[in-house]
Design a protein around this motif. Structure first.
Motif, PDB file in Angstrom:
ATOM      1  N   THR A  91       0.831  -1.210   0.000  1.00 22.90           N
ATOM      2  CA  THR A  91       0.000   0.000   0.000  1.00 22.90           C
ATOM      3  C   THR A  91       0.860   1.253   0.000  1.00 22.90           C
ATOM      4  N   TRP A  92       2.030   1.169   0.632  1.00 21.60           N
ATOM      5  CA  TRP A  92       2.972   2.300   0.594  1.00 21.60           C
ATOM      6  C   TRP A  92       3.392   2.573  -0.850  1.00 21.60           C
ATOM      7  N   VAL A  93       3.755   1.531  -1.561  1.00 20.72           N
ATOM      8  CA  VAL A  93       4.119   1.679  -2.969  1.00 20.72           C
ATOM      9  C   VAL A  93       2.912   2.169  -3.780  1.00 20.72           C
ATOM     10  N   GLY A  94       1.740   1.572  -3.504  1.00 19.40           N
ATOM     11  CA  GLY A  94       0.539   1.929  -4.245  1.00 19.40           C
ATOM     12  C   GLY A  94       0.138   3.377  -4.097  1.00 19.40           C
ATOM     13  N   ALA A  95       0.488   3.989  -2.968  1.00 22.17           N
ATOM     14  CA  ALA A  95       0.112   5.383  -2.742  1.00 22.17           C
ATOM     15  C   ALA A  95       0.756   6.327  -3.761  1.00 22.17           C
ATOM     16  N   PHE A  96       1.936   5.980  -4.273  1.00 20.50           N
ATOM     17  CA  PHE A  96       2.613   6.829  -5.253  1.00 20.50           C
ATOM     18  C   PHE A  96       1.874   6.858  -6.589  1.00 20.50           C
ATOM     19  N   PHE A  97       1.013   5.889  -6.810  1.00 19.54           N
ATOM     20  CA  PHE A  97       0.313   5.784  -8.092  1.00 19.54           C
ATOM     21  C   PHE A  97      -1.186   6.070  -7.965  1.00 19.54           C
ATOM     22  N   ALA A  98      -1.629   6.425  -6.768  1.00 15.12           N
ATOM     23  CA  ALA A  98      -3.069   6.578  -6.520  1.00 15.12           C
ATOM     24  C   ALA A  98      -3.422   8.049  -6.336  1.00 15.12           C
ATOM     25  N   LYS A  99      -3.696   8.724  -7.429  1.00 14.46           N
ATOM     26  CA  LYS A  99      -4.155  10.114  -7.315  1.00 14.46           C
ATOM     27  C   LYS A  99      -5.594  10.151  -6.821  1.00 14.46           C
ATOM     28  N   ASP A 100      -6.388   9.196  -7.266  1.00  9.41           N
ATOM     29  CA  ASP A 100      -7.772   9.094  -6.822  1.00  9.41           C
ATOM     30  C   ASP A 100      -7.878   8.080  -5.682  1.00  9.41           C
ATOM     31  N   VAL A 101      -8.768   8.368  -4.723  1.00  9.76           N
ATOM     32  CA  VAL A 101      -8.986   7.452  -3.613  1.00  9.76           C
ATOM     33  C   VAL A 101     -10.491   7.268  -3.414  1.00  9.76           C
ATOM     34  N   THR A 102     -10.845   6.172  -2.770  1.00  7.71           N
ATOM     35  CA  THR A 102     -12.246   5.899  -2.438  1.00  7.71           C
ATOM     36  C   THR A 102     -12.442   6.113  -0.945  1.00  7.71           C
ATOM     37  N   TRP A 103     -13.453   6.892  -0.615  1.00  9.36           N
ATOM     38  CA  TRP A 103     -13.718   7.236   0.783  1.00  9.36           C
ATOM     39  C   TRP A 103     -15.229   7.168   0.999  1.00  9.36           C
ATOM     40  N   ARG A 104     -15.646   6.234   1.858  1.00 11.86           N
ATOM     41  CA  ARG A 104     -17.072   6.080   2.166  1.00 11.86           C
ATOM     42  C   ARG A 104     -17.909   5.895   0.909  1.00 11.86           C
ATOM     43  N   GLY A 105     -17.370   5.134  -0.045  1.00 11.11           N
ATOM     44  CA  GLY A 105     -18.109   4.836  -1.255  1.00 11.11           C
ATOM     45  C   GLY A 105     -18.056   5.919  -2.317  1.00 11.11           C
ATOM     46  N   GLU A 106     -17.391   7.031  -2.040  1.00 11.17           N
ATOM     47  CA  GLU A 106     -17.268   8.117  -3.014  1.00 11.17           C
ATOM     48  C   GLU A 106     -15.836   8.190  -3.519  1.00 11.17           C
ATOM     49  N   ARG A 107     -15.679   8.681  -4.742  1.00 12.72           N
ATOM     50  CA  ARG A 107     -14.373   8.789  -5.367  1.00 12.72           C
ATOM     51  C   ARG A 107     -13.888  10.228  -5.270  1.00 12.72           C
ATOM     52  N   PHE A 108     -12.632  10.415  -4.831  1.00 12.40           N
ATOM     53  CA  PHE A 108     -12.070  11.750  -4.673  1.00 12.40           C
ATOM     54  C   PHE A 108     -10.704  11.811  -5.345  1.00 12.40           C
ATOM     55  N   THR A 109     -10.388  12.977  -5.863  1.00 11.23           N
ATOM     56  CA  THR A 109      -9.076  13.233  -6.443  1.00 11.23           C
ATOM     57  C   THR A 109      -8.290  14.113  -5.490  1.00 11.23           C
ATOM     58  N   ILE A 110      -7.082  13.655  -5.126  1.00 10.84           N
ATOM     59  CA  ILE A 110      -6.233  14.410  -4.212  1.00 10.84           C
ATOM     60  C   ILE A 110      -5.225  15.209  -5.027  1.00 10.84           C
ATOM     61  N   GLU A 111      -5.177  16.505  -4.769  1.00 12.30           N
ATOM     62  CA  GLU A 111      -4.224  17.375  -5.447  1.00 12.30           C
ATOM     63  C   GLU A 111      -3.060  17.679  -4.509  1.00 12.30           C
TER      64      GLU A 111
END
Length: 381
Positions: free
Chosen positions: A352-372
């Motif tokens: 998951t640490w490695v995966g975080a570098f490639f995950a601009k979008d995340v899922t939170w409480r069933g909703e999709r968010f883009t982190i800038e």
């Protein structure tokens, strides 16, 4: 080719050595926290607990009920959800009926200023009913003992303290994947917090407990100042620190119900956590590679194939077992020891640490968010 392999081997030795030192610091930090002296009860000012809700969850009734049975002279609990049809609201109303002598209230779909962060938007709809000068925001999956409020408010006896937070232990709701999720929380994330405390002052909070003086919250811009960030808990501590106050770590461990029942849900949850930290503290997140002591040592041993690398891997494994034992004693003594989870938890946490570098979008409480950049949430709703 041989020079490149040699360089990788040397880098592996250095990272592994740093990881060994880090694991030893984790063990020392947990022992010190576990053996901390009891703090005398301080003044007990009236407080308001804000409990944002989102859907029915495993053990929701038991978790919310624990906040209604506090051994504390005067406190208020506000339960709230943005959705009037949220099934969690019926659990909250049940508690209002069950505890008529406790100051409990429910906010259902209350009008609130728009916020990109849905949790903060929910809190903005609830805070208007808060009566007291100390606010404590606590996630809905948290359970506490009757002495929780005394432990948290004791931090505010120091006038320099503007906010306070608590460590939390992952308690599996049932099933292999919830056990895995709890192991990662208890044996990776929580020990790392104690090591960080040895290096620098605490400048962030955890959603397990975000306690703040209301006048200071108002001075830093109120809840609206947190509403554009994925890490509202991180931002609260950051803004309080920048305002010249300290963030206290309370000598109390709350229990977090880990309910991620399948690998996809668990993966998305932990990648979001990792991505939040990466967005907030990119250099510190990159440096946290040394915290994955056994995976790093194993990779180093595979690359170098030298006896010294094998010895370092054996030392890393021994220290990792010590971390496992101390974490159970310090954070979750009620959970049975499960050494078989150690390699699985380490591999999952590292992935998951490695995966975080490639995950601009995340899922939170069933909703999709883009982190800038900086942890800002893109306004996509």
């Amino acid at each position: 080719m041989f020079k490149l392999r040699g360089a990788f081997a040397l880098a592996g030795y250095a990272l592994t050595a740093a990881g060994l030192a880090y694991a030893a610091a984790e063990v020392a930090g947990m022992r010190r926290f576990h053996n901390r002296p009891a703090r005398p009860v301080q003044a007990q000012p009236p407080v308001t607990i804000l409990k944002p809700l989102h859907g029915d969850e495993p053990q929701l009734y038991e978790n919310l009920r624990s906040f209604c049975t506090q051994s504390y002279p005067r406190y208020q609990v506000i339960f709230g959800s943005r959705d009037q049809r949220d099934p969690a609201l019926e659990v909250a109303r049940r508690l209002v009926r069950e505890f008529p002598d406790v100051d409990l209230s429910v906010v259902a779909g209350g009008a609130a200023p728009y916020s990109v962060n849905p949790k903060v938007e929910n809190l903005q709809g609830m805070i208007g009913q808060a009566k007291h000068g100390i606010l404590i925001v606590v996630d809905s999956d948290i359970r506490v003992g009757a002495d929780y409020l005394s432990a948290v408010t004791g931090a505010f006896a120091d006038p320099k303290v503007g906010a306070a937070t608590c460590l939390y232990a992952g308690v599996p709701a049932g099933g292999t994947f919830t056990e895995l999720g709890a192991a990662v929380v208890n044996e990776h994330f929580m020990p790392s917090v104690l090591v960080a405390q040895m290096i620098e002052p605490l400048t962030y909070c955890f959603g397990a407990t975000m306690a703040v003086r209301r006048d200071i919250l108002d001075a830093i811009g109120g809840l609206a100042a947190l509403g554009t960030h994925i890490g509202d808990d991180f931002m609260l501590g950051k803004l309080v620190s920048e305002a010249g106050f300290t963030v206290a770590l309370c000598p109390y461990v709350v229990r977090m119900t880990v309910a991620d029942a399948d690998i996809e849900t668990l993966w998305l949850h932990h990648v979001r956590w990792q991505r939040t930290v990466l967005a907030a503290r990119p250099r510190g997140f990159a440096g946290s590679l040394v915290t994955y002591t056994v995976p790093v040592a194993a990779i180093s041993a595979l690359v170098s194939r030298a006896p010294v690398a094998g010895a370092m891997l054996a030392a890393a494994t021994a220290l990792r077992l010590m971390v496992h034992v101390e974490a159970r004693k310090t954070f979750a003594p009620e959970i049975e020891w499960s050494p078989w989870l150690i390699p699985v938890a380490d591999a999952f946490a590292f992935a998951t640490w490695v995966g975080a570098f490639f995950a601009k979008d995340v899922t939170w409480r069933g909703e999709r968010f883009t982190i800038e950049s900086g942890g800002q949430l893109a306004d996509t709703r």
